[in-house]
Design an enzyme around this catalytic site. Structure first.
Site, PDB file in Angstrom:
ATOM      1  N   ARG A  16      57.752  20.239 -15.368  1.00  0.00           N
ATOM      2  CA  ARG A  16      59.031  20.092 -14.663  1.00  0.00           C
ATOM      3  C   ARG A  16      59.184  18.674 -14.120  1.00  0.00           C
ATOM      4  NH1 ARG A  16      62.262  23.979 -13.029  1.00  0.00           N
ATOM      5  NH2 ARG A  16      60.592  25.542 -13.152  1.00  0.00           N
ATOM      6  N   GLU A  39      56.339  24.161 -21.853  1.00  0.00           N
ATOM      7  CA  GLU A  39      57.724  24.328 -21.398  1.00  0.00           C
ATOM      8  C   GLU A  39      58.193  23.077 -20.661  1.00  0.00           C
ATOM      9  OE1 GLU A  39      59.851  26.601 -17.650  1.00  0.00           O
ATOM     10  OE2 GLU A  39      58.092  27.527 -18.570  1.00  0.00           O
ATOM     11  N   THR A  68      63.968  27.297 -17.243  1.00  0.00           N
ATOM     12  CA  THR A  68      65.116  27.345 -16.327  1.00  0.00           C
ATOM     13  C   THR A  68      66.409  27.368 -17.143  1.00  0.00           C
ATOM     14  OG1 THR A  68      63.753  25.984 -14.837  1.00  0.00           O
ATOM     15  CG2 THR A  68      65.983  26.465 -14.123  1.00  0.00           C
ATOM     16  N   LYS A 128      58.281  37.459 -17.314  1.00  0.00           N
ATOM     17  CA  LYS A 128      57.714  36.482 -16.382  1.00  0.00           C
ATOM     18  C   LYS A 128      57.995  36.932 -14.960  1.00  0.00           C
ATOM     19  CE  LYS A 128      59.902  32.761 -14.871  1.00  0.00           C
ATOM     20  NZ  LYS A 128      60.577  31.417 -14.830  1.00  0.00           N
ATOM     21  N   GLY A 158      53.031  29.647  -7.891  1.00  0.00           N
ATOM     22  CA  GLY A 158      51.928  29.726  -6.949  1.00  0.00           C
ATOM     23  C   GLY A 158      50.594  30.105  -7.546  1.00  0.00           C
ATOM     24  N   GLY A 178      52.803  25.257 -13.203  1.00  0.00           N
ATOM     25  CA  GLY A 178      53.730  24.155 -13.013  1.00  0.00           C
ATOM     26  C   GLY A 178      53.206  23.085 -12.081  1.00  0.00           C
TER      27      GLY A 178
END
Length: 207
Positions: A16, A39, A68, A128, A158, A178
Protein backbone atom coordinates in the site's frame (compact mmCIF):
# COMPACT_ATOMS: atom_id res chain seq x y z
CA UNK A 1 -17.63 -21.51 -4.26
CA UNK A 2 -15.11 -23.47 -2.19
CA UNK A 3 -12.13 -24.17 -4.40
CA UNK A 4 -8.74 -24.16 -2.72
CA UNK A 5 -6.65 -21.02 -2.81
CA UNK A 6 -4.53 -20.74 -5.96
CA UNK A 7 -1.68 -19.14 -4.01
CA UNK A 8 1.17 -21.52 -3.23
CA UNK A 9 2.40 -19.42 -0.29
CA UNK A 10 -0.63 -18.43 1.79
CA UNK A 11 0.67 -14.92 2.44
CA UNK A 12 -0.59 -12.03 0.32
CA UNK A 13 1.96 -9.23 0.27
CA UNK A 14 0.25 -5.82 0.36
CA UNK A 15 2.27 -2.87 -0.99
CA UNK A 16 0.00 0.00 0.00
CA UNK A 17 1.35 3.37 -1.07
CA UNK A 18 4.01 2.09 -3.44
CA UNK A 19 4.80 4.17 -6.54
CA UNK A 20 5.19 2.86 -10.09
CA UNK A 21 8.92 3.59 -10.01
CA UNK A 22 9.28 1.38 -6.92
CA UNK A 23 6.88 -1.43 -7.72
CA UNK A 24 9.09 -3.60 -9.92
CA UNK A 25 12.00 -3.72 -7.45
CA UNK A 26 9.85 -4.49 -4.41
CA UNK A 27 7.78 -7.11 -6.22
CA UNK A 28 11.01 -8.65 -7.45
CA UNK A 29 12.30 -9.04 -3.90
CA UNK A 30 9.03 -10.62 -2.83
CA UNK A 31 9.10 -13.09 -5.70
CA UNK A 32 12.70 -13.96 -4.85
CA UNK A 33 11.57 -14.64 -1.28
CA UNK A 34 8.96 -17.11 -2.52
CA UNK A 35 5.82 -14.95 -2.52
CA UNK A 36 3.40 -15.58 -5.36
CA UNK A 37 0.48 -13.28 -4.43
CA UNK A 38 1.16 -9.55 -4.39
CA UNK A 39 -1.46 -6.85 -3.99
CA UNK A 40 -1.09 -3.17 -4.85
CA UNK A 41 -4.04 -1.28 -3.33
CA UNK A 42 -5.83 1.23 -5.51
CA UNK A 43 -5.21 4.06 -3.06
CA UNK A 44 -1.53 3.90 -4.02
CA UNK A 45 -0.04 6.61 -6.28
CA UNK A 46 -0.80 5.97 -9.98
CA UNK A 47 -1.88 2.42 -9.14
CA UNK A 48 -2.71 1.53 -12.73
CA UNK A 49 0.86 2.12 -13.89
CA UNK A 50 2.34 0.47 -10.81
CA UNK A 51 0.34 -2.70 -11.33
CA UNK A 52 0.99 -2.73 -15.07
CA UNK A 53 4.74 -2.52 -14.53
CA UNK A 54 4.67 -5.25 -11.90
CA UNK A 55 2.65 -7.53 -14.18
CA UNK A 56 4.99 -6.93 -17.10
CA UNK A 57 8.09 -7.66 -15.02
CA UNK A 58 6.87 -10.45 -12.74
CA UNK A 59 3.44 -11.60 -13.92
CA UNK A 60 4.81 -14.95 -15.08
CA UNK A 61 6.15 -15.71 -11.59
CA UNK A 62 3.41 -14.37 -9.33
CA UNK A 63 -0.23 -13.41 -9.10
CA UNK A 64 -0.34 -9.60 -9.24
CA UNK A 65 -3.59 -8.01 -8.15
CA UNK A 66 -5.30 -4.83 -7.04
CA UNK A 67 -6.63 -4.15 -3.59
CA UNK A 68 -9.22 -1.79 -2.06
CA UNK A 69 -11.28 -2.32 -5.22
CA UNK A 70 -14.66 -0.60 -4.95
CA UNK A 71 -16.01 0.03 -8.47
CA UNK A 72 -16.70 -2.19 -11.52
CA UNK A 73 -14.78 0.33 -13.63
CA UNK A 74 -11.68 -0.37 -11.55
CA UNK A 75 -12.11 -4.08 -12.22
CA UNK A 76 -12.11 -3.36 -15.93
CA UNK A 77 -8.88 -1.37 -15.70
CA UNK A 78 -7.22 -4.10 -13.66
CA UNK A 79 -8.29 -6.75 -16.14
CA UNK A 80 -6.90 -4.62 -18.94
CA UNK A 81 -3.42 -4.36 -17.42
CA UNK A 82 -3.21 -8.08 -16.69
CA UNK A 83 -4.04 -8.26 -12.99
CA UNK A 84 -5.20 -11.73 -11.96
CA UNK A 85 -7.07 -11.03 -8.75
CA UNK A 86 -8.83 -8.31 -6.82
CA UNK A 87 -9.21 -7.75 -3.09
CA UNK A 88 -12.15 -5.81 -1.70
CA UNK A 89 -12.46 -4.17 1.73
CA UNK A 90 -16.19 -4.90 1.85
CA UNK A 91 -18.89 -7.22 0.54
CA UNK A 92 -20.41 -5.89 -2.68
CA UNK A 93 -22.17 -8.66 -4.63
CA UNK A 94 -22.50 -6.57 -7.80
CA UNK A 95 -18.77 -5.86 -7.85
CA UNK A 96 -17.91 -9.47 -7.06
CA UNK A 97 -20.07 -10.81 -9.89
CA UNK A 98 -18.53 -8.30 -12.31
CA UNK A 99 -15.00 -9.38 -11.42
CA UNK A 100 -15.82 -13.09 -11.58
CA UNK A 101 -17.42 -12.59 -14.99
CA UNK A 102 -14.18 -10.91 -16.11
CA UNK A 103 -12.24 -14.02 -15.10
CA UNK A 104 -10.56 -12.58 -12.02
CA UNK A 105 -10.02 -14.29 -8.68
CA UNK A 106 -11.91 -12.40 -5.97
CA UNK A 107 -10.78 -12.13 -2.38
CA UNK A 108 -13.85 -10.53 -0.82
CA UNK A 109 -13.67 -8.54 2.39
CA UNK A 110 -16.20 -9.44 5.08
CA UNK A 111 -16.78 -9.26 8.82
CA UNK A 112 -19.92 -11.27 9.57
CA UNK A 113 -21.28 -14.65 8.56
CA UNK A 114 -24.03 -12.92 6.57
CA UNK A 115 -21.46 -10.97 4.57
CA UNK A 116 -19.39 -14.10 4.01
CA UNK A 117 -22.32 -16.01 2.56
CA UNK A 118 -23.35 -13.03 0.41
CA UNK A 119 -19.84 -12.91 -1.04
CA UNK A 120 -19.80 -16.64 -1.73
CA UNK A 121 -23.26 -16.52 -3.30
CA UNK A 122 -22.01 -13.77 -5.62
CA UNK A 123 -19.15 -16.01 -6.77
CA UNK A 124 -16.19 -14.93 -4.64
CA UNK A 125 -13.61 -17.69 -4.55
CA UNK A 126 -11.88 -16.51 -1.35
CA UNK A 127 -12.78 -14.57 1.78
CA UNK A 128 -10.85 -11.91 3.69
CA UNK A 129 -11.74 -11.20 7.31
CA UNK A 130 -11.08 -7.50 7.76
CA UNK A 131 -10.05 -5.91 10.01
CA UNK A 132 -9.00 -9.18 11.60
CA UNK A 133 -7.49 -7.74 14.78
CA UNK A 134 -10.86 -6.22 15.69
CA UNK A 135 -12.47 -9.67 15.81
CA UNK A 136 -9.69 -12.01 16.90
CA UNK A 137 -8.95 -15.69 16.26
CA UNK A 138 -12.08 -16.78 18.12
CA UNK A 139 -14.18 -15.14 15.42
CA UNK A 140 -12.44 -17.24 12.76
CA UNK A 141 -13.02 -20.39 14.76
CA UNK A 142 -16.73 -19.63 15.06
CA UNK A 143 -17.05 -18.83 11.36
CA UNK A 144 -15.41 -22.12 10.41
CA UNK A 145 -18.31 -23.92 12.09
CA UNK A 146 -20.77 -22.53 9.53
CA UNK A 147 -18.80 -21.74 6.36
CA UNK A 148 -18.72 -24.35 3.58
CA UNK A 149 -15.86 -26.76 4.06
CA UNK A 150 -12.81 -25.78 2.07
CA UNK A 151 -13.65 -22.08 1.75
CA UNK A 152 -10.30 -20.22 1.60
CA UNK A 153 -10.30 -17.69 4.45
CA UNK A 154 -7.53 -15.14 4.87
CA UNK A 155 -7.11 -12.66 7.72
CA UNK A 156 -5.98 -9.09 7.11
CA UNK A 157 -5.41 -6.18 9.44
CA UNK A 158 -3.05 -6.30 12.40
CA UNK A 159 -1.45 -9.66 11.61
CA UNK A 160 2.18 -9.92 12.78
CA UNK A 161 4.81 -12.67 12.57
CA UNK A 162 4.20 -13.30 16.27
CA UNK A 163 0.42 -13.64 15.93
CA UNK A 164 0.33 -15.58 12.66
CA UNK A 165 0.36 -18.99 14.32
CA UNK A 166 -2.72 -18.23 16.44
CA UNK A 167 -4.66 -17.19 13.35
CA UNK A 168 -3.71 -20.36 11.51
CA UNK A 169 -4.58 -22.49 14.53
CA UNK A 170 -8.03 -20.88 14.64
CA UNK A 171 -8.80 -22.00 11.08
CA UNK A 172 -7.44 -19.25 8.83
CA UNK A 173 -5.78 -20.50 5.65
CA UNK A 174 -3.42 -17.56 5.40
CA UNK A 175 -3.01 -13.84 5.85
CA UNK A 176 -2.64 -10.60 3.99
CA UNK A 177 0.26 -8.58 5.37
CA UNK A 178 0.45 -4.84 4.87
CA UNK A 179 1.93 -2.34 7.31
CA UNK A 180 4.11 -4.97 8.99
CA UNK A 181 5.58 -5.76 5.56
CA UNK A 182 5.81 -2.47 3.71
CA UNK A 183 5.74 1.22 4.49
CA UNK A 184 6.10 3.86 1.75
CA UNK A 185 9.67 4.86 1.14
CA UNK A 186 11.40 1.82 2.59
CA UNK A 187 14.03 -0.04 0.60
CA UNK A 188 13.35 -3.22 -1.38
CA UNK A 189 15.81 -5.00 0.90
CA UNK A 190 13.75 -4.02 3.94
CA UNK A 191 10.62 -5.35 2.26
CA UNK A 192 12.34 -8.66 1.66
CA UNK A 193 13.58 -8.85 5.26
CA UNK A 194 10.06 -8.31 6.57
CA UNK A 195 8.70 -10.84 4.08
CA UNK A 196 11.23 -13.39 5.27
CA UNK A 197 10.13 -12.91 8.89
CA UNK A 198 6.56 -13.78 7.94
CA UNK A 199 7.63 -16.74 5.82
CA UNK A 200 9.70 -18.14 8.69
CA UNK A 201 6.79 -17.61 11.08
CA UNK A 202 4.60 -19.57 8.69
CA UNK A 203 7.12 -22.40 8.57
CA UNK A 204 7.30 -22.47 12.38
CA UNK A 205 3.50 -22.54 12.64
CA UNK A 206 3.35 -25.49 10.27
CA UNK A 207 6.12 -27.43 12.02
Amino acid sequence: MTDASPFCLPLVAILRGITPDESVAHVGELVAEGYDAIEIPLNSPDWREGIARAVQAHGDAAWIGGGTVLQPEQVDVLHGVGARFIVTPNTNPTLIRHAVDAGLQVVAGFATASEAFAALDAGAQMLKLFPAATYGPGHVRALRAVLPKGTPLYVVGGVTPESLSSWLASGADGAGIGGELYLPGQSPETTRAHARAFRLALADARA
